[in-house]
Design a protein around this motif. Structure first.
Motif, short mmCIF file in Angstrom:
data_model
loop_
_atom_site.label_atom_id
_atom_site.label_comp_id
_atom_site.label_asym_id
_atom_site.label_seq_id
_atom_site.Cartn_x
_atom_site.Cartn_y
_atom_site.Cartn_z
N ARG A 41 0.84 -1.21 0.00
CA ARG A 41 0.00 0.00 0.00
C ARG A 41 0.87 1.26 0.00
N GLU A 42 1.89 1.25 0.88
CA GLU A 42 2.77 2.43 0.94
C GLU A 42 3.56 2.60 -0.36
N PHE A 43 3.97 1.46 -0.93
CA PHE A 43 4.73 1.52 -2.18
C PHE A 43 3.86 2.13 -3.29
N LEU A 44 2.60 1.65 -3.38
CA LEU A 44 1.69 2.19 -4.40
C LEU A 44 1.43 3.68 -4.16
N HIS A 45 1.28 4.05 -2.91
CA HIS A 45 1.07 5.46 -2.57
C HIS A 45 2.21 6.32 -3.13
N GLY A 46 3.42 5.84 -2.91
CA GLY A 46 4.60 6.56 -3.42
C GLY A 46 4.61 6.62 -4.94
N LEU A 47 4.22 5.52 -5.59
CA LEU A 47 4.21 5.50 -7.06
C LEU A 47 3.17 6.49 -7.61
N LEU A 48 1.96 6.47 -7.02
CA LEU A 48 0.90 7.35 -7.53
C LEU A 48 1.27 8.82 -7.31
N GLU A 49 1.81 9.11 -6.14
CA GLU A 49 2.22 10.50 -5.85
C GLU A 49 3.33 10.95 -6.79
N SER A 50 4.29 10.08 -7.00
CA SER A 50 5.43 10.45 -7.84
C SER A 50 4.97 10.71 -9.28
N MET A 51 4.05 9.89 -9.76
CA MET A 51 3.55 10.10 -11.12
C MET A 51 2.74 11.39 -11.20
N ALA A 52 2.02 11.72 -10.13
CA ALA A 52 1.27 12.98 -10.10
C ALA A 52 2.24 14.17 -10.13
N ARG A 53 3.36 14.01 -9.45
CA ARG A 53 4.38 15.06 -9.42
C ARG A 53 4.97 15.24 -10.83
#
Ligand code: ADP
Length: 416
Positions: free
Chosen positions: A338-350
């Motif tokens: 879950r935390e890994f996906l959170h980081g991926l989604l945020e990074s792509m949004a950035r």
């Protein structure tokens, strides 16, 4: 009743949509790609499979058909339209070896100055042993439409942009003519313009009307834009498919080959955009679509992940960071998926926000709204995260299927 068929040849499969005059969807068809298959056989099978899947009672109502393909996917055919060699796909970098030469011919920063441009690929193809048998250069969408209408050497000004076609003057520029490439470059029509009626044998095989018109097509990302509902300058569409594609409608034309930024013509406006190698393909490496759905629901978009990734499958990106060796950044790896996906989604949004900032810095209209298409569009957690970074309303596309946008093109064929 008048019906219209839009066919989408995307990166993960082929889809088709039948709409009526009001734009209501009456049928949707799909055909996934098979791994390791010969692309040309695969595309033909997909086209026939999609036509065969159209519900029988709709077929005789279809007035017009348009097809979109992936941008810069090209092939060479002989004078009868038979491919003389394998196609080069949208992301094939082999044209990179021609860039030094191309820089001496094309204007600085031109959109053809990219390893994956149709023109760089065509120049590379000149070295193929079968090149002397080639008569026509066609894009994927052109060739598939040819299978339906039977006329060779026709394209549209969305597909032809990366071949070097001048979409402002509506002609091939002199510098391109001077290259004297011994091949017939396509005659370029406006996307959606009627080309011709279906070949009789195709019409009778699939129960389609003999006078059903096949129209000039477009590219998959423009088709997704057309489907979205975005119309005004400042309105944008992010396509969250295998890759991350941004398109921003603007009164000014923005071009910068360093970042792979170019503008398509759209009526009186310009559709300016860029594409990053980050996107859903990286998500798919780590998660199934079901995991993406479930884990995303467990993420609180208001919280920061404090993870700063640059998610890529292989090194290198061009937009919004131009670095062919850019390493994938996927560390540190947190304890839970879950935390890994959170980081991926945020990074792509950035990365998405950085992309729109770059387009505006280069002169595009100020971002006002972002519509969303592609496989990631349904992810409401991601939408919330993206709204935080983009700082404008992020609204769902009216329709997200590129096939729908292409069906709209077919619907407009009588305007030409
Ligand atoms: P393509 O560009 O291949 O046509 P699609 O628009 O079909 O791509 O989108 C497929 C991508 O969407 C996959 O790479 C997948 O990882 C991603 N995806 C699917 N479901 C979700 C989801 N719920 N959240 C985020 N991404 C998703």
């Amino acid at each position: 009743m008048s019906l219209f068929l839009g066919v989408d040849f995307g990166t993960s499969g082929a889809r088709a949509v039948v709409i009526d005059e009001e734009g209501v969807i009456l049928a949707q068809m799909r055909h996934p790609w098979q791994n390791g298959a010969d692309w040309l056989i695969c595309w033909q099978e997909a086209l026939w499979s999609l036509l065969a899947q159209i519900p029988g009672q709709l077929r005789s109502g279809i007035d017009a058909i348009a097809i979109n393909g992936t941008s810069s996917t090209i092939l060479l055919t002989d004078s009868a339209g038979r491919p003389v060699d394998f196609p080069l796909l949208y992301n094939d970098p082999r044209g990179g070896t021609m860039l030094e030469f191309l820089k001496t011919a094309a204007p600085p920063k031109h959109t053809v100055l990219s390893a994956t441009s149709s023109l760089a690929k065509l120049l590379w193809m000149e070295g193929l042993p079968n090149f002397p048998q080639a008569k026509y250069l066609l894009h994927q969408a052109d060739w598939l439409a040819f299978l339906l209408h039977g006329q060779l050497g026709i394209s549209d000004y969305h597909n032809a942009l990366k071949l070097g076609y001048d979409v402002e003057q509506l002609c091939y520029p002199q510098w391109l003519e001077q290259l004297q490439i011994p091949i017939q470059l396509p005659t370029v029509l406006a996307p959606g313009a009627p080309i011709g009626e279906l070949q009789p044998e195709i019409a009778s095989k699939f129960g389609l009307r003999r006078d059903c018109v096949v129209c000039a097509g477009t590219t998959d990302s423009i088709a997704a834009f057309l489907a979205s509902g975005a119309k005004l300058p400042g309105e944008a569409v992010t396509s969250l498919g295998s890759t991350l594609v941004l398109k921003l409608l603007s009164r000014t034309r923005v071009e910068d080959a360093r970042y792979g930024i170019y503008s398509h013509r759209l009526g009186d406006l310009w559709l300016t955009g860029g594409a990053s190698n980050t996107g859903g393909a990286v998500l798919r490496k780590f998660f199934t679509d079901e995991e993406l759905r479930q884990l995303s629901q467990e993420i609180d978009p208001a919280q920061a992940s404090n993870l700063d990734y640059y998610p890529l499958l292989t090194p290198g990106d061009r937009f919004p960071i131009n670095d062919p060796h850019l390493p994938p950044k996927l560390d540190p790896h947190p304890d839970t998926p879950r935390e890994f996906l959170h980081g991926l989604l945020e990074s792509m949004a950035r990365i998405e926000a950085q992309g729109y900032e770059l387009l505006q810095q280069l002169g595009a209209d100020q971002l006002t709204h972002v519509y969303t298409a592609g496989g990631g569009a349904a992810n409401s957690t991601w939408t919330a995260i993206r709204t935080k970074y983009l700082k404008v309303p992020v609204v769902p596309s009216v329709q997200t299927e590129a096939a729908y946008g292409t069906a709209l093109l077919a619907r407009g064929y009588h305007l030409y």
